[in-house]
Design a protein around this motif. Sequence first.
Motif, PDB file in Angstrom:
ATOM      1  N   UNK A 277       0.829  -1.201   0.000  1.00  0.00           N
ATOM      2  CA  UNK A 277       0.000   0.000   0.000  1.00  0.00           C
ATOM      3  C   UNK A 277       0.860   1.246   0.000  1.00  0.00           C
ATOM      4  N   UNK A 278       1.803   1.331  -0.967  1.00  0.00           N
ATOM      5  CA  UNK A 278       2.720   2.464  -1.031  1.00  0.00           C
ATOM      6  C   UNK A 278       1.971   3.784  -1.106  1.00  0.00           C
ATOM      7  N   UNK A 279       0.910   3.821  -1.881  1.00  0.00           N
ATOM      8  CA  UNK A 279       0.171   5.069  -2.065  1.00  0.00           C
ATOM      9  C   UNK A 279      -0.449   5.539  -0.751  1.00  0.00           C
ATOM     10  N   UNK A 280      -0.753   4.610   0.148  1.00  0.00           N
ATOM     11  CA  UNK A 280      -1.272   4.985   1.470  1.00  0.00           C
ATOM     12  C   UNK A 280      -0.204   5.729   2.261  1.00  0.00           C
ATOM     13  N   UNK A 281       1.021   5.210   2.223  1.00  0.00           N
ATOM     14  CA  UNK A 281       2.121   5.885   2.920  1.00  0.00           C
ATOM     15  C   UNK A 281       2.380   7.261   2.318  1.00  0.00           C
TER      16      UNK A 281
END
Length: 375
Positions: A277-281
């Motif tokens: 969930x890179x986009x969450x970070x």
Amino acid sequence: MKVLLTITSLGVGGAERLVTGLADHFAAAGHEVVLVRFHGDAELSPTDVRVRLENLQMRRSLLGVLAAMVRFRRLVRSFRPDVVNSHLVHANILTRLLRLVTPMPRLISSAHNTNEEGRGRMRAYRLTDRLANISTNVSAEAVGAFEQQGALRPGRMVAIHNGIDTAAFTFDPAARERVRTELNLDEAAPLLLAVGRLWEPKDYPNLLRAFAGLEGGPVPPQLAIVGDGPLRGELEAMAGSLGVADRVHFLGVRHDVPALMAASDVFVLASAWEGFGLVVAEAMACGRVVVATDCGGVREVVGDAGFLVPPRNAEALAKAMGRALRLSDDEHERLGVAARERVLARFSLDVMADRYLAVYRDDDLSDQQQLQGTK
């Protein structure tokens, strides 16, 4: 150190952003870096001019694959890397197979998900596992999923959380104003944002159903979706059938994601499955309140600095989105600050790059907790 990074392609995606970021970071640290993609145009690329970018121009035929592998072999023999680090399933398998005929002092295979979409791919991982020195994945959850599916033996994969450039992903009030003007939104209009390829894993139908079921306030909320993919036409039609087409903005591929995040009030991830969930970070680094499905390593990212709901549950997602939108200004700011602090401490590009270098050097591989970071 001479580092050869390989990846299937350089489209717009989390793994691609990670790999180009790693290339830039390693080059800035004085390492010699070559980044090889198997096919396609480079929609993303490193910014450091010292990174050598190569395209094997692989075609989808047996002869096309063989020709690309011959080019790949020549490149490896010419560059003579100290370590090769492949990313994504096709690059992982093909780079492993090349090692049968081409010396590589150390080969690291990096997966980026809990689900590689097919038993055949997991079987290919298992059959070629011995050709890699070690494998990595983006969360402890993803490592466990690979082990459970028999892709490798326990202990043959370690978790390295994704990292982001926290200087690039930060809240920018000027960018917020600019993007909201572009979207014809005044400051009072609540804006939810989703970013990711328009395909099955991201479960945008779940998001659209949740958005349609969201209780409206004095000013109806808006939803911006950034990305493109095979389901775009279907999703646009679905927004129309749900009666929300006038409040859903399909923005396509954008290269100003930090600005779009700054313009939003709540970031939403509705995925059915994820690796990390890179986009969450990235959204958390921008100080955004996050609502996300509890899949893959997303829980490891969000912690207590956002809202988590079960995957494939539009009702729960709608309720969490409503709660996030109803936060007071003080609560919104507090949660946004906590989110950014969590990313700075655990998911920065510097932290990630150091962990990859430790694996490249074969440092502390027995101490997986150190490589995984604090949960």
